[in-house]
Structures are given as C-alpha cells and as structure tokens.
Design a protein around this motif. Structure first.
Motif, PDB file in Angstrom:
ATOM      1  N   VAL A 184       0.730  -1.082   0.167  1.00 61.41           N
ATOM      2  CA  VAL A 184       0.035  -0.007  -0.101  1.00 61.41           C
ATOM      3  C   VAL A 184       0.944   1.209   0.064  1.00 61.41           C
ATOM      4  CG1 VAL A 184      -1.939  -1.195   1.143  1.00 61.41           C
ATOM      5  CG2 VAL A 184      -0.096   0.148   2.713  1.00 61.41           C
ATOM      6  N   ILE A 185       0.287   2.168  -0.720  1.00 59.09           N
ATOM      7  CA  ILE A 185       0.829   3.768  -0.406  1.00 59.09           C
ATOM      8  C   ILE A 185       0.085   4.355   0.844  1.00 59.09           C
ATOM      9  CG2 ILE A 185       1.361   5.844  -1.509  1.00 59.09           C
ATOM     10  CD1 ILE A 185       1.669   4.620  -4.260  1.00 59.09           C
ATOM     11  N   MET A 186       0.773   4.852   1.741  1.00 59.37           N
ATOM     12  CA  MET A 186      -0.042   5.555   2.762  1.00 59.37           C
ATOM     13  C   MET A 186       0.461   6.867   2.765  1.00 59.37           C
ATOM     14  SD  MET A 186      -2.045   3.497   4.699  1.00 59.37           S
ATOM     15  CE  MET A 186      -2.078   4.218   6.297  1.00 59.37           C
ATOM     16  N   PRO A 187      -0.743   7.985   2.454  1.00 59.25           N
ATOM     17  CA  PRO A 187      -0.351   9.327   2.279  1.00 59.25           C
ATOM     18  C   PRO A 187       0.415   9.796   3.746  1.00 59.25           C
ATOM     19  CG  PRO A 187      -2.650   8.922   1.728  1.00 59.25           C
ATOM     20  CD  PRO A 187      -2.024   7.702   2.145  1.00 59.25           C
ATOM     21  N   GLY A 188       1.648  10.717   3.441  1.00 62.27           N
ATOM     22  CA  GLY A 188       2.331  10.766   4.616  1.00 62.27           C
ATOM     23  C   GLY A 188       3.347  10.081   4.875  1.00 62.27           C
ATOM     24  N   PHE A 189       3.581   8.677   4.265  1.00 63.36           N
ATOM     25  CA  PHE A 189       4.549   7.867   4.733  1.00 63.36           C
ATOM     26  C   PHE A 189       5.230   7.502   3.191  1.00 63.36           C
ATOM     27  CE2 PHE A 189       5.954   3.401   6.311  1.00 63.36           C
ATOM     28  CZ  PHE A 189       6.824   3.992   7.259  1.00 63.36           C
ATOM     29  N   GLY A 190       6.574   6.861   3.564  1.00 59.88           N
ATOM     30  CA  GLY A 190       7.321   6.420   2.365  1.00 59.88           C
ATOM     31  C   GLY A 190       8.387   7.430   2.028  1.00 59.88           C
TER      32      GLY A 190
ATOM     33  N   LEU B  57       5.716  13.129  -3.109  1.00 57.80           N
ATOM     34  CA  LEU B  57       5.277  13.016  -4.559  1.00 57.80           C
ATOM     35  C   LEU B  57       4.110  12.180  -4.547  1.00 57.80           C
ATOM     36  CD1 LEU B  57       8.796  12.703  -6.324  1.00 57.80           C
ATOM     37  CD2 LEU B  57       7.426  14.937  -5.860  1.00 57.80           C
ATOM     38  N   PHE B  58       3.629  11.209  -3.605  1.00 52.99           N
ATOM     39  CA  PHE B  58       2.809  10.442  -3.879  1.00 52.99           C
ATOM     40  C   PHE B  58       1.676  10.418  -2.599  1.00 52.99           C
ATOM     41  CE2 PHE B  58       6.037   8.250  -6.085  1.00 52.99           C
ATOM     42  CZ  PHE B  58       5.309   8.099  -7.413  1.00 52.99           C
ATOM     43  N   PRO B  59       0.822  11.661  -2.833  1.00 48.70           N
ATOM     44  CA  PRO B  59      -0.023  11.644  -1.785  1.00 48.70           C
ATOM     45  C   PRO B  59      -1.610  11.299  -1.762  1.00 48.70           C
ATOM     46  CG  PRO B  59      -0.541  13.494  -3.374  1.00 48.70           C
ATOM     47  CD  PRO B  59       1.015  12.611  -3.947  1.00 48.70           C
ATOM     48  N   THR B  60      -1.500  10.012  -2.818  1.00 46.87           N
ATOM     49  CA  THR B  60      -3.174   9.422  -2.918  1.00 46.87           C
ATOM     50  C   THR B  60      -2.703   8.030  -2.435  1.00 46.87           C
ATOM     51  OG1 THR B  60      -3.312  10.757  -5.029  1.00 46.87           O
ATOM     52  CG2 THR B  60      -4.674   8.975  -4.577  1.00 46.87           C
ATOM     53  N   PRO B  61      -3.699   7.603  -1.672  1.00 41.33           N
ATOM     54  CA  PRO B  61      -3.639   6.254  -1.469  1.00 41.33           C
ATOM     55  C   PRO B  61      -3.755   5.124  -2.445  1.00 41.33           C
ATOM     56  CG  PRO B  61      -5.508   7.145  -0.610  1.00 41.33           C
ATOM     57  CD  PRO B  61      -4.950   8.133  -1.127  1.00 41.33           C
ATOM     58  N   PHE B  62      -3.034   3.868  -2.311  1.00 46.43           N
ATOM     59  CA  PHE B  62      -3.259   3.079  -3.268  1.00 46.43           C
ATOM     60  C   PHE B  62      -3.032   1.675  -2.673  1.00 46.43           C
ATOM     61  CE2 PHE B  62      -1.592   0.699  -7.105  1.00 46.43           C
ATOM     62  CZ  PHE B  62      -2.432   0.996  -7.985  1.00 46.43           C
ATOM     63  N   VAL B  63      -3.561   0.579  -3.322  1.00 48.16           N
ATOM     64  CA  VAL B  63      -3.511  -0.838  -2.747  1.00 48.16           C
ATOM     65  C   VAL B  63      -3.388  -1.778  -3.883  1.00 48.16           C
ATOM     66  CG1 VAL B  63      -4.760  -2.629  -1.476  1.00 48.16           C
ATOM     67  CG2 VAL B  63      -5.393  -0.130  -0.881  1.00 48.16           C
ATOM     68  N   VAL B  64      -2.085  -2.513  -3.576  1.00 48.54           N
ATOM     69  CA  VAL B  64      -2.052  -3.671  -4.547  1.00 48.54           C
ATOM     70  C   VAL B  64      -2.123  -4.825  -3.721  1.00 48.54           C
ATOM     71  CG1 VAL B  64      -0.358  -5.003  -5.888  1.00 48.54           C
ATOM     72  CG2 VAL B  64      -0.301  -2.417  -5.748  1.00 48.54           C
ATOM     73  N   HIS B  65      -3.107  -5.937  -4.396  1.00 47.53           N
ATOM     74  CA  HIS B  65      -3.270  -7.003  -3.649  1.00 47.53           C
ATOM     75  C   HIS B  65      -2.600  -8.066  -4.246  1.00 47.53           C
ATOM     76  CE1 HIS B  65      -6.473  -5.525  -0.920  1.00 47.53           C
ATOM     77  NE2 HIS B  65      -7.079  -4.932  -1.951  1.00 47.53           N
ATOM     78  N   TRP B  66      -1.854  -9.005  -3.560  1.00 49.89           N
ATOM     79  CA  TRP B  66      -0.928 -10.101  -4.194  1.00 49.89           C
ATOM     80  C   TRP B  66      -1.782 -11.490  -3.840  1.00 49.89           C
ATOM     81  CZ3 TRP B  66       2.698  -8.219  -7.371  1.00 49.89           C
ATOM     82  CH2 TRP B  66       3.390  -7.033  -7.074  1.00 49.89           C
ATOM     83  N   GLU B  67      -1.589 -12.469  -4.791  1.00 45.33           N
ATOM     84  CA  GLU B  67      -1.820 -13.876  -4.460  1.00 45.33           C
ATOM     85  C   GLU B  67      -0.337 -14.527  -4.541  1.00 45.33           C
ATOM     86  OE1 GLU B  67      -4.538 -14.964  -3.252  1.00 45.33           O
ATOM     87  OE2 GLU B  67      -5.439 -13.001  -3.365  1.00 45.33           O
ATOM     88  N   MET B  68       0.018 -15.370  -3.836  1.00 41.99           N
ATOM     89  CA  MET B  68       1.248 -16.030  -3.944  1.00 41.99           C
ATOM     90  C   MET B  68       0.965 -17.670  -4.068  1.00 41.99           C
ATOM     91  SD  MET B  68       1.616 -13.352  -1.527  1.00 41.99           S
ATOM     92  CE  MET B  68       1.845 -13.672   0.043  1.00 41.99           C
TER      93      MET B  68
END
Length: 381
Positions: free
Chosen positions: A105-111, A116-127
């Motif tokens: 995930v991209i968490m606003p305010g962290f990273g 440059l990346f103020p918008t939250p984003f989620v990637v779900h993975w299957e292993m």
C-alpha cells in the motif's frame, strides 16, 4: 533438541489473543511468552504488519480508517536462559512460511517519496509456486524471498529512556518521529503503554530494519540489553526491494522458526552496539569480483554489519542515509580488525575493495538502515 511453539491466529486481531504471546511495543517489562534454554528452537506464528486490518477486499479509500496504533503486532517475547547484557544473541533462521495472499500500500504521509505520492493506493497479491502476482499490476511475477521485517530484543530501561530522549530532541528540531503513544498499545498496562517504544523505527536492539537478506539460512546477531534477551518477531514479507521505498513490501503473515544461541560476552568483547548478520552464499546478489563473478556462488557466505541514523555522540538525525552508511562502514571496519587481526587501516582498505554498502530501508523514520556486506571467500586463500 527442545522445540517451543507460540501460536497466534493471523486472522484474529492481536488484542483478542495477546495472552497467547503477543505485543506491539518494545519495553523491558513485557512478560515473556516462553522461556527456553540456549540452543533451543522456537516456532512463532505471526500476524501481518497492520494486524489484519487490510484484507483482499480492502480498497484505497479504506486506508484512511486504519488504526496505526495497532501496527506491527509481534510474537513473543522469547526469554533465552543465560542471556545477559554484554552477550550476543544468535538467531539462526531455519524456516519462514508465508500465507498465500498479501498486499502493498501507499499510505499518504509515509514512504521515501511521500511528498510526490499523496494518494492512497492498494495492490493485492496472490502467492503460489514461489511467485506473487496481482491484478493491480498485471504482467509481472515477483519471485518470493520471505523474511521478517521486524526482529529484535527488548531495550533496557536505560536504553529506552535514552532513545525516547534523543528522539524527542529530534522531533523538536523538526524530525519525523513516532514517539511513545498508548493508543492501541499492547500490553495496555500503565507504565508500559505510555513509555514503550513504537515499532516503526529500528534501534540498537534491532526492530523494524527490513533487511531483505534475512531469509532462511541467515543468522542475526543482536546485542543483549536485558536478562533473557526477550526476542520478538513480526511483519512478515514475501518479497521486498532494498529500501522498501513506498513504505510497504509484499506484506503478509507467516510462521517463523529459529534456533537461539547465547554468545557469552561477545557484544562486550567486540564493542558491538548494533545488529549484525551472517548470510549463506545465495543470499547476497549482484556483487562482482571474487564474490559472484561469472555466476559463482561463494562457499563461505557473507558477514554484514548495520548502521542507522544516530551520530556517535548519541544525537539522532532524521532520515540521514549518509550517517547510516558511515555507521555501517565503521562497524564493519571494527569487525574486520577484530575477526582477522588486521589494523584499522588495513580493514578500511579491505572494505573499500570488497565490502558492498546496501540500502536496507529508507522509510522507517527517523532511522534509515544501511548494511555493509563482506564476502568471506576472500579470506584464507
């Protein structure tokens, strides 16, 4: 050989099962989950780094409601009999088995690039089959190399007070710091919850250093600060790039198995203050020369020291990668001089021609982590 087991259900929030052996803060007075003899093996089941708050159904908009006080549920502590301040605790990693789903995930305010990346984003993975795939990033397969993002021992009361004071001073200078906060703390015991260290940043005791090379077969060496060492683990990762740039890896839950050995007096004798680790030959890629030329696999493996963003006088410097690299290199020079009876000048020159400086993480504020990695095949020829 003795074998102990700490069972936490990764589908259940830590607060509902903490009595089985879990916590989410660092403090010397947290009671051990198990007591073992040196040389024993412990199997430790872990919850993912956000305590199960992100599921395969989580959307980007849901990230705003995450309770960050619950971050990094840890399994433990493990009390190793005979471990005392001045010793090193050797944690020999035997097995890490992850779940079959994860997230980034991209968490606003962290990273690292939070500006440059103020918008939250989620990637779900299957292993499956040793790889991770995602519908959110189609067309790629990420090879698995599971490791634990957080491994550490408890600080002494003195060290805890010193860390809290130096980070409070850093916060006063505008540094990004996660100070003690009782909200969401486990255990929620007066005198512990309000003073304990958060798990976001690594320290001299280890913690959230996100060193991706600490896979099966590696050995982590932690300077012991309190009787019994009080080791804990969590924040499993299926895969990660050096740096963990956006602040998360392929986050998941896992079962961790390790053997613990006490090295009496070795931290004191070596004057070792920070964690170090040893790697089998396959665990450090991309190096040139004698340790990896033409695809050769070193037979003796590697030894690595670490450095963080804390100056020699104890002053904390927020997200100072240069200082972390300097500390890792100084620690390596000290190690080479001691282990191979060389002068510091000889060790410095040897480091310049053979040691790789690797950025382990650039996101666990305020302390970045750099590893200095030494190929052991260069010795004894």
């Amino acid at each position: 050989m003795a074998h102990s087991h700490i069972h936490l259900d990764p589908a259940v929030p830590l607060a509902r099962q903490a009595d089985k052996g879990g916590h989410n803060r660092w403090h010397p007075d947290i009671a051990p989950a198990v007591r073992i003899a040196s040389g024993s093996t412990v199997e430790m089941e872990t919850i993912d780094g956000v305590d199960g708050q992100i599921t395969p159904r989580t959307k980007a908009a849901d990230l705003a409601s995450l309770d960050m006080g619950r971050v990094h549920p840890l399994t433990g502590p493990v009390h190793v009999e005979g471990a005392e301040p001045g010793d090193l605790l050797a944690v020999k990693i035997e097995k890490i088995v992850t779940a079959n789903h994860g997230f980034t995930v991209i968490m606003p305010g962290f990273g690292f690039l939070r500006d440059l990346f103020p918008t939250p984003f989620v990637v779900h993975w299957e292993m499956a089959g040793g790889f991770a795939v995602s519908k959110q990033i189609p067309g790629v397969r990420i090879p698995g190399a599971p490791f634990m993002g957080v491994m550490g021992v408890a600080p002494s009361h003195e060290l805890l007070d010193r860390i809290v004071a130096r980070e409070a001073e850093l916060a006063g200078r505008g540094g990004m710091v996660m100070p003690p906060d009782s909200a969401g703390a486990i255990p929620a015991i007066a005198g512990i919850a309000s003073r304990a260290l958060r798990t976001i940043s690594p320290h001299e005791t280890g913690g959230n250093f996100d060193i991706k090379s600490l896979t099966e077969g590696a050995t982590l060496y932690l300077p012991v600060q309190v009787s019994g060492a009080l080791f804990s683990v969590g924040d499993a990762h299926f895969a990660q790039g050096d740096g963990e740039s956006c602040g998360t890896a392929v986050e998941t839950s896992a079962t961790f198995v390790a053997r613990f050995e006490v090295m009496k007096g070795e931290a004191r004798r070596r004057r070792q203050r920070d964690p170090s680790y040893a790697l089998p030959g396959h665990a450090h890629h991309g190096a040139a020369g004698v340790h990896g030329a033409h695809g050769a696999t070193p037979s003796k493996g590697y030894y690595a020291t670490t450095g963080m963003s804390v100056a020699a006088d104890g002053r904390a410097e927020s997200e100072n990668l240069t200082l972390a690299a300097r500390n890792a290199l100084i620690n390596m020079i000290d190690y080479i001089a001691d282990a191979y009876s060389l002068s510091r000048e000889q060790a410095y020159c040897l480091a310049s021609v053979a040691v790789d400086l690797r950025i382990s993480q650039v996101v666990d504020v305020p302390n970045m982590t750099v590893s200095a990695v030494l190929p052991l095949d260069i010795f004894g020829r």
